[in-house]
Structure formats: C-alpha cells, structure tokens
Design an enzyme around this catalytic site. Structure first.
Site, PDB file in Angstrom:
ATOM      1  N   HIS A   1      -1.236   0.008 -11.943  1.00  0.00           N
ATOM      2  CA  HIS A   1      -2.422   0.343 -10.903  1.00  0.00           C
ATOM      3  C   HIS A   1      -3.570  -0.412 -11.016  1.00  0.00           C
ATOM      4  O   HIS A   1      -3.944  -0.887 -11.922  1.00  0.00           O
ATOM      5  CB  HIS A   1      -2.484   1.710 -10.755  1.00  0.00           C
TER       6      HIS A   1
ATOM      7  N   ASP B   1       3.284   7.047  -7.375  1.00  0.00           N
ATOM      8  CA  ASP B   1       4.678   6.798  -6.807  1.00  0.00           C
ATOM      9  C   ASP B   1       5.956   6.975  -7.687  1.00  0.00           C
ATOM     10  O   ASP B   1       6.903   6.928  -7.078  1.00  0.00           O
ATOM     11  CB  ASP B   1       4.687   5.448  -6.222  1.00  0.00           C
TER      12      ASP B   1
ATOM     13  N   HIS C   1       0.926  -1.168   0.170  1.00  0.00           N
ATOM     14  CA  HIS C   1       0.048  -0.067  -0.065  1.00  0.00           C
ATOM     15  C   HIS C   1       0.638   1.364  -0.076  1.00  0.00           C
ATOM     16  O   HIS C   1       1.025   1.842  -0.990  1.00  0.00           O
ATOM     17  CB  HIS C   1      -1.068  -0.242   1.096  1.00  0.00           C
TER      18      HIS C   1
HETATM   19  C1  LIG Z   1       0.021  -2.282  -8.739  1.00  0.00           C
HETATM   20  C2  LIG Z   1      -0.035  -3.439  -8.968  1.00  0.00           C
HETATM   21  C3  LIG Z   1      -0.144  -4.713  -8.019  1.00  0.00           C
HETATM   22  C4  LIG Z   1      -1.334  -3.686 -10.041  1.00  0.00           C
HETATM   23  O1  LIG Z   1      -1.259  -5.434 -10.332  1.00  0.00           O
HETATM   24  P1  LIG Z   1      -2.226  -5.809 -11.544  1.00  0.00           P
HETATM   25  O2  LIG Z   1      -3.669  -5.265 -11.182  1.00  0.00           O
HETATM   26  O3  LIG Z   1      -1.962  -7.334 -11.311  1.00  0.00           O
HETATM   27  O4  LIG Z   1      -1.682  -5.266 -12.901  1.00  0.00           O
HETATM   28  P2  LIG Z   1      -2.518  -5.619 -14.279  1.00  0.00           P
HETATM   29  O5  LIG Z   1      -3.855  -6.455 -14.145  1.00  0.00           O
HETATM   30  O6  LIG Z   1      -2.657  -4.421 -14.936  1.00  0.00           O
HETATM   31  O7  LIG Z   1      -1.145  -6.366 -15.096  1.00  0.00           O
HETATM   32  C5  LIG Z   1      -1.072  -6.849 -16.221  1.00  0.00           C
HETATM   33  C6  LIG Z   1       0.083  -7.058 -16.787  1.00  0.00           C
HETATM   34  O8  LIG Z   1       1.131  -6.409 -16.601  1.00  0.00           O
HETATM   35  C7  LIG Z   1       2.221  -6.747 -15.567  1.00  0.00           C
HETATM   36  N1  LIG Z   1       2.590  -5.567 -14.805  1.00  0.00           N
HETATM   37  C8  LIG Z   1       1.704  -4.824 -14.194  1.00  0.00           C
HETATM   38  N2  LIG Z   1       2.416  -3.943 -13.499  1.00  0.00           N
HETATM   39  C9  LIG Z   1       3.846  -4.323 -13.698  1.00  0.00           C
HETATM   40  C10 LIG Z   1       5.030  -3.508 -13.469  1.00  0.00           C
HETATM   41  N3  LIG Z   1       5.003  -2.536 -12.598  1.00  0.00           N
HETATM   42  N4  LIG Z   1       6.285  -3.861 -14.071  1.00  0.00           N
HETATM   43  C11 LIG Z   1       5.999  -5.045 -14.767  1.00  0.00           C
HETATM   44  N5  LIG Z   1       4.885  -5.716 -15.232  1.00  0.00           N
HETATM   45  C12 LIG Z   1       3.890  -5.226 -14.851  1.00  0.00           C
HETATM   46  C13 LIG Z   1       1.782  -7.596 -14.881  1.00  0.00           C
HETATM   47  O9  LIG Z   1       2.560  -8.872 -14.351  1.00  0.00           O
HETATM   48  C14 LIG Z   1       0.712  -8.392 -15.590  1.00  0.00           C
HETATM   49  O10 LIG Z   1       1.259  -9.135 -16.668  1.00  0.00           O
HETATM   50  P3  LIG Z   1       0.942 -10.829 -17.084  1.00  0.00           P
HETATM   51  O11 LIG Z   1      -0.590 -10.724 -17.542  1.00  0.00           O
HETATM   52  O12 LIG Z   1       1.864 -11.192 -17.952  1.00  0.00           O
HETATM   53  O13 LIG Z   1       1.059 -11.284 -15.536  1.00  0.00           O
HETATM   54  C15 LIG Z   1       1.067  -3.827 -10.099  1.00  0.00           C
HETATM   55  O14 LIG Z   1       1.113  -2.940 -11.393  1.00  0.00           O
HETATM   56  C16 LIG Z   1       2.535  -3.145  -9.338  1.00  0.00           C
HETATM   57  O15 LIG Z   1       2.905  -4.312  -8.514  1.00  0.00           O
HETATM   58  N6  LIG Z   1       3.239  -2.495  -9.582  1.00  0.00           N
HETATM   59  C17 LIG Z   1       4.454  -2.137  -9.114  1.00  0.00           C
HETATM   60  C18 LIG Z   1       4.461  -1.506  -7.438  1.00  0.00           C
HETATM   61  C19 LIG Z   1       3.597  -0.216  -7.360  1.00  0.00           C
HETATM   62  O16 LIG Z   1       3.999   0.665  -8.011  1.00  0.00           O
HETATM   63  N7  LIG Z   1       2.853  -0.296  -6.441  1.00  0.00           N
HETATM   64  C20 LIG Z   1       2.094   1.155  -6.173  1.00  0.00           C
HETATM   65  C21 LIG Z   1       0.724   1.111  -6.730  1.00  0.00           C
HETATM   66  S1  LIG Z   1      -0.043   2.822  -6.389  1.00  0.00           S
END
Ligand SMILES: CC(C)(COP(=O)(O)OP(=O)(O)OC[C@H]1O[C@@H](n2cnc3c(N)ncnc32)[C@H](O)[C@@H]1OP(=O)(O)O)[C@@H](O)C(=O)NCCC(=O)NCCS
Length: 380
Positions: A260, A316, A221
């Site tokens: 996100h 972020d 978070h």
């Molecule tokens: C925020 C988060 C948890 C959302 O996850 P999510 O809902 O599963 O994301 P999505 O459904 O859009 O993902 C779609 C694809 O993009 C990939 N992806 C998403 N965010 C990614 C990232 N930051 N880096 C690389 N790949 C990413 C996922 O692995 C997924 O690939 P797959 O289908 O081959 O498994 C994720 O984007 C993340 O971990 N981001 C980095 C951490 C961060 O910045 N957190 C702060 C959030 S405010």
C-alpha cells in the site's frame, strides 16, 4: 512553495485540512471522525456511519431515524435515468455507465455548488441512488428487466436483491453493509481528491461525484480485489501456493492485494474482512481461497522481511474472495466500491465548500525554451 519541492504524483504533499478521516500508515490505523474503523465495523451500521461522515458526529436516535427516512425517500429509480442507461451500448463498462448516470442526474434538478442544505440533501440522495443505478445497469446490460427497489430492506440488502431478485439472508446483508462501511472513506485518495478538485471549481456536486467515479474506474485505484481473485485462480492448490509466491517474486510479478502507498503495516480493514472470510468459508466448507491467501501472506512476510522491505495485505486482499462467497460477481466489485465511497466523496465535497479554494498546483517545466516559429515549408 518553490519548484525544488517537486513531489511526483503529489506524494506526501498536504493539499487541504480535513476532519473526516485519519490514517496512520505506520501503525496501520484508520478512523472516521475520531472513531476507529474496528469500532464502527463492530458496532455501527451503514446509515449511521454515513451520517457520521456527512455530519461529523454520531446521530441521536431521532437524527438517525430522520436520516434513514430521507435515504428511503430517495430510494426510487428515475425513469429518465433508466432511459439514459438503456440508451448505452450493452458492452459499456459498469463504471462508465455509473459515471454517465451520475452526471445526468445533475440535469434533472440542478443544485448550485456550495455548502447548503440543498447539497446536504443531494449528498443523501446520491448515497441512496448509487446502488440503484449500479443494479439497474447490471440488469440492463444482460437484457433483463430492472428490479424495483424495496423499502423494507436494508441499504446493502436492497442492492443485492436488485441484482438478482433474491433477498439475501440477514448475515449476508450485515456483512455486506460492514464491507460498505470499510470502503466509505480513505482520505485524499485519487477519486476523493478528484471530487474535491472538481467541486473546488464550483461545479455542481453531481458533476464532482461523476468525475470521482471516473477516477475510481482506473485499475490503479479500484479493481485490485478482482485481480487478487484472478491470481488465486491461477494457483492450482493450497500446497502449490508458496512456490507460486516465490516464482512471482523471482519474476518481479506484483502479488495483488499486497502492499500500500500509505500503510506500512497490515491494513486495519483487512483484519475485519479476513474475519468474515474465515467465518463464511468455514461455514460453507470452501476454505481453499482463504488458505491460499494465508500462505501468500506468510510467504510474502517471510521473503519481504528478509529483503528488509516488509509489505502487508491491503483492503483488497480478502474482499474479493469474501464477495465471491456472498454470491457477488466480479463485475460488480468496483461499482460496489463506488456505492460505498460516494459517502466519503460527498462528505469531502461539503467540507471543501466550507472553506473553498480552487486547486492549482504548478508543473516543473522541463521542455524547450527560446525556440522561434518557422514557416511550415522551412521545417523538418
Ligand atoms: C500498492 C502499491 C502500488 C504500492 O507500491 P509502492 O509504494 O511502490 O510499494 P513499496 O514502496 O512498499 O514497495 C517496496 C518494494 O516492495 C515491492 N512490492 C510492493 N508491493 C508488492 C507486491 N504487491 N508484490 C510484490 N512486490 C511488491 C516493490 O516492488 C518494491 O520492491 P523494489 O524496491 O525491489 O522495487 C504496490 O504495493 C502494488 O502494486 N500492490 C499490488 C496492487 C494492489 O493490491 N493494489 C491495491 C492497493 S490498495
């Protein structure tokens, strides 16, 4: 609702009505009480936006003056709570210290749960006190004297002053206040939902806010901006950034600050933060992080679009590099998030109490059934 509507992590489940904040994830839009975040970032200030979230409308000049007077009235450190902080082991995480002191605050002058004038006042008090507690712990943790707050400084300016005794210049104070506005509220995220769940049991506001701090502590978070900075440090140069992104994707390593749960477009808050980072980086002649971030953004855009899974910068992505240029240590990043988000938490708690119902979702039971108890000697 039947058990077939199970949604892991409550994803997509609407748990309450709210008039506080609207997010359109597909279009990348965020508004507080009907005002876009861009409008507020450009034109408002900390106290006015806090008033808007708490009371539901922008204040008149007289209302704003009175609100600011109340915030200042509460800008005082309680000796008893400084004592609570001093009793903690020095290696206590700042979020644990904040959670402890927020909970203890409720015991000084308890206010019963419910939508009341006393809890509106307590909300303003918590908004005023959060920066004081964070700054006090930052000093105590390092074995330094606590710096007393100053009434002649702005909300964010006073916090930065209490960290190291230096009054930040006006530009830094302004940018920091806008960063607080951007982080004040974001609908039913984990910490805000926590605040509402606890408040819905009719626990006092301090206990609800303290629980919310605990939820924000978790790395899923709060805290992603710190990890963006950590990643940037591992990239040797701007020129090496594209390859670093390609390697990250090949190794299925998450690129911090990208993606996100709700936004399927660039987070509207990141545009504002990017603008500040670019300006300050250019002024200070330290553009490296900004340029690396832009390469990360464009490479991710190209690569993820090609996979038909576009992802974009979140709030972020630029904020850690900006805070660093403003002279703020990474250890303060998550507590700063709390200093801002306490506004949203208290607004939500008050809204929860306007039409309260305790939260009680169900679990989809997948364990054993029809077992019979056996004496201990007959088991195994
Ligand atoms: C925020 C988060 C948890 C959302 O996850 P999510 O809902 O599963 O994301 P999505 O459904 O859009 O993902 C779609 C694809 O993009 C990939 N992806 C998403 N965010 C990614 C990232 N930051 N880096 C690389 N790949 C990413 C996922 O692995 C997924 O690939 P797959 O289908 O081959 O498994 C994720 O984007 C993340 O971990 N981001 C980095 C951490 C961060 O910045 N957190 C702060 C959030 S405010």
């Amino acid at each position: 609702m039947t058990e077939t509507t199970y949604s892991k992590g409550l994803a997509g489940v609407i748990a309450a009505e709210s008039t506080i904040c609207k997010i359109d994830g597909d279009k990348g839009l965020l508004s507080y009480r009907g005002y876009t975040i861009q409008d507020l970032a450009e034109n408002s200030n900390f106290s006015e936006s806090a008033y808007l979230l708490l009371y539901g409308a922008l204040p008149t000049a007289a209302q704003l003056a009175s609100f600011e007077e109340t915030l200042l009235k509460y800008r005082v450190l309680d000796d008893a709570l400084v004592g609570v902080l001093q009793a903690l082991p020095r290696d206590t995480h700042p979020m644990i210290a904040l959670q402890t002191v927020a909970g203890a605050h409720g015991s000084l002058s308890p206010v019963p749960a419910g939508h009341s004038e006393a809890n509106v006042a307590r909300s303003i008090e918590l908004i005023a006190k959060f920066p004081l507690w964070v700054a006090a712990w930052a000093r105590i943790k390092e074995g330094k004297d606590v710096i007393a707050p100053r009434a002649d400084l702005g909300h964010g300016q006073n916090f930065l002053y209490m960290l190291d005794g230096d009054v930040p210049d006006e530009e830094t104070g302004h940018i920091f206040d806008v960063c607080l506005i951007l982080h004040m509220e974001h609908s039913f995220n984990a910490s805000t939902f926590t605040a509402r769940v606890v408040a819905a049991t009719e626990a006092p506001i301090d206990a609800s806010v303290s629980a919310a701090v605990g939820a924000l502590y978790g790395p899923l978070h709060g805290g992603a901006n710190e990890r963006v900075l950590d990643q940037l440090e591992t990239i040797p140069s701007v020129e090496a950034t594209e390859q670093w992104v390609m390697d990250s994707l090949a190794q299925k390593r998450k690129v911090m600050g990208m993606g996100h749960r709700v936004y399927r477009a660039k987070d509207p808050r990141s545009y504002v933060l990017e603008g500040f980072l670019k300006t300050i980086a250019e002024k200070r002649g330290t553009n490296d992080n900004y340029e690396k971030l832009k390469v990360v953004e464009s490479t991710m855009d190209r690569e993820m679009r090609a996979k038909n899974k576009p992802i974009y910068p979140n709030v972020d992505f630029f904020s850690g590099s900006l805070y660093e240029l403003l002279g703020i240590g990474t250890e303060h990043f998550t507590p700063i998030f709390a200093i801002a988000r306490v506004v949203g938490w208290t607004a939500h708690i008050l809204e929860q109490w306007e039409d309260n119902r305790i939260y009680r979702p169900k679990a989809l039971y997948t364990g054993e059934t029809s077992l019979s108890w056996k004496p201990v000697g007959d088991r195994g």
